[in-house]
Design a protein around this motif. Structure first.
Motif, PDB file in Angstrom:
ATOM      1  N   MET A   1       1.280   2.791  20.123  1.00 35.13           N
ATOM      2  CA  MET A   1      -0.123   2.670  19.781  1.00 35.13           C
ATOM      3  C   MET A   1      -0.847   3.997  19.936  1.00 35.13           C
ATOM      4  N   THR A   2      -0.414   4.817  20.865  1.00 32.36           N
ATOM      5  CA  THR A   2      -1.049   6.110  21.068  1.00 32.36           C
ATOM      6  C   THR A   2      -0.884   6.987  19.835  1.00 32.36           C
ATOM      7  N   ASP A   3       0.313   6.981  19.226  1.00 30.96           N
ATOM      8  CA  ASP A   3       0.526   7.764  18.016  1.00 30.96           C
ATOM      9  C   ASP A   3      -0.371   7.281  16.892  1.00 30.96           C
ATOM     10  N   LEU A   4      -0.543   5.984  16.795  1.00 32.65           N
ATOM     11  CA  LEU A   4      -1.410   5.396  15.777  1.00 32.65           C
ATOM     12  C   LEU A   4      -2.856   5.831  16.008  1.00 32.65           C
ATOM     13  N   ALA A   5      -3.321   5.712  17.229  1.00 36.99           N
ATOM     14  CA  ALA A   5      -4.692   6.102  17.557  1.00 36.99           C
ATOM     15  C   ALA A   5      -4.905   7.591  17.311  1.00 36.99           C
TER      16      ALA A   5
ATOM     17  N   THR B   1       4.609   1.108  10.814  1.00 37.83           N
ATOM     18  CA  THR B   1       5.301  -0.148  10.533  1.00 37.83           C
ATOM     19  C   THR B   1       4.258  -1.186  10.116  1.00 37.83           C
ATOM     20  N   GLU B   2       4.737  -2.293   9.601  1.00 35.29           N
ATOM     21  CA  GLU B   2       3.822  -3.361   9.193  1.00 35.29           C
ATOM     22  C   GLU B   2       2.992  -3.851  10.379  1.00 35.29           C
ATOM     23  N   ALA B   3       3.619  -3.983  11.526  1.00 33.04           N
ATOM     24  CA  ALA B   3       2.914  -4.443  12.720  1.00 33.04           C
ATOM     25  C   ALA B   3       1.824  -3.440  13.127  1.00 33.04           C
ATOM     26  N   GLN B   4       2.132  -2.161  13.035  1.00 39.64           N
ATOM     27  CA  GLN B   4       1.141  -1.134  13.371  1.00 39.64           C
ATOM     28  C   GLN B   4      -0.023  -1.168  12.382  1.00 39.64           C
ATOM     29  N   LEU B   5       0.299  -1.355  11.112  1.00 35.44           N
ATOM     30  CA  LEU B   5      -0.764  -1.430  10.107  1.00 35.44           C
ATOM     31  C   LEU B   5      -1.686  -2.616  10.365  1.00 35.44           C
ATOM     32  N   ILE B   6      -1.094  -3.741  10.721  1.00 38.28           N
ATOM     33  CA  ILE B   6      -1.901  -4.936  11.007  1.00 38.28           C
ATOM     34  C   ILE B   6      -2.820  -4.681  12.197  1.00 38.28           C
ATOM     35  N   SER B   7      -2.288  -4.004  13.218  1.00 36.15           N
ATOM     36  CA  SER B   7      -3.106  -3.734  14.404  1.00 36.15           C
ATOM     37  C   SER B   7      -4.171  -2.674  14.142  1.00 36.15           C
ATOM     38  N   ALA B   8      -4.022  -1.929  13.055  1.00 40.63           N
ATOM     39  CA  ALA B   8      -4.953  -0.838  12.758  1.00 40.63           C
ATOM     40  C   ALA B   8      -5.925  -1.187  11.640  1.00 40.63           C
TER      41      ALA B   8
ATOM     42  N   ALA C   1      -8.910  -2.653  11.542  1.00 39.68           N
ATOM     43  CA  ALA C   1     -10.319  -2.307  11.785  1.00 39.68           C
ATOM     44  C   ALA C   1     -10.564  -0.797  11.669  1.00 39.68           C
ATOM     45  N   PRO C   2      -9.772   0.044  12.356  1.00 38.04           N
ATOM     46  CA  PRO C   2     -10.002   1.486  12.212  1.00 38.04           C
ATOM     47  C   PRO C   2      -9.755   1.982  10.781  1.00 38.04           C
ATOM     48  N   LEU C   3      -8.774   1.399  10.105  1.00 33.10           N
ATOM     49  CA  LEU C   3      -8.505   1.817   8.735  1.00 33.10           C
ATOM     50  C   LEU C   3      -9.632   1.383   7.796  1.00 33.10           C
ATOM     51  N   ASN C   4     -10.226   0.219   8.049  1.00 33.02           N
ATOM     52  CA  ASN C   4     -11.382  -0.208   7.257  1.00 33.02           C
ATOM     53  C   ASN C   4     -12.569   0.719   7.482  1.00 33.02           C
ATOM     54  N   GLN C   5     -12.756   1.134   8.727  1.00 28.79           N
ATOM     55  CA  GLN C   5     -13.820   2.079   9.046  1.00 28.79           C
ATOM     56  C   GLN C   5     -13.579   3.402   8.314  1.00 28.79           C
ATOM     57  N   LEU C   6     -12.352   3.848   8.337  1.00 23.50           N
ATOM     58  CA  LEU C   6     -11.998   5.082   7.633  1.00 23.50           C
ATOM     59  C   LEU C   6     -12.248   4.928   6.140  1.00 23.50           C
ATOM     60  N   GLN C   7     -11.898   3.789   5.577  1.00 22.82           N
ATOM     61  CA  GLN C   7     -12.111   3.544   4.154  1.00 22.82           C
ATOM     62  C   GLN C   7     -13.598   3.622   3.797  1.00 22.82           C
ATOM     63  N   GLU C   8     -14.441   3.024   4.624  1.00 26.27           N
ATOM     64  CA  GLU C   8     -15.884   3.079   4.378  1.00 26.27           C
ATOM     65  C   GLU C   8     -16.395   4.510   4.424  1.00 26.27           C
TER      66      GLU C   8
END
Length: 99
Positions: free
Chosen positions: A1-5, A49-56, A58-65
């Motif tokens: 999760m740290t790498d994702l964040a 991974t798919e699991a990481q994408l699912i957990s991300a 909200a942040p990815l939606n924020q980035l998209q906006e």
């Protein structure tokens, strides 16, 4: 999760840099950095991974906006620069006509 964040934070920081370039009216450098940002984004998303994408989601939606806002702003700045260039070209022709 740290790498994702860390990856998402890096993308958010890069997005802020792109806004700064627009603020400073450095449109050519903005275009170059925008291309590099796209590559960073693709690499970050591809490495998850798919699991990481699912957990991300909200942040990815924020980035998209934020990217949607950046894109709209970039289009406006680009149009403004084209209009300024056209005005300068017309003024130059007027000056040359008076000579």
């Amino acid at each position: 999760m740290t790498d994702l964040a860390t990856g998402i934070q890096t993308l958010l920081d890069s997005e802020q840099q792109l806004h700064k370039l627009l603020d400073e009216q450095q449109y050519e450098q903005f275009l170059q950095q925008q291309e590099m940002f796209g590559k960073q984004l693709k690499a970050c998303i591809s490495s998850l991974t798919e699991a990481q994408l699912i957990s991300a989601i909200a942040p990815l939606n924020q980035l998209q906006e934020r990217l949607d806002t950046l894109q709209s702003r970039a289009e406006k700045v680009g149009q403004d620069l084209k209009e300024q260039a056209l005005i300068l070209q017309r003024n130059k022709k007027k000056i040359n006509a008076y000579k």
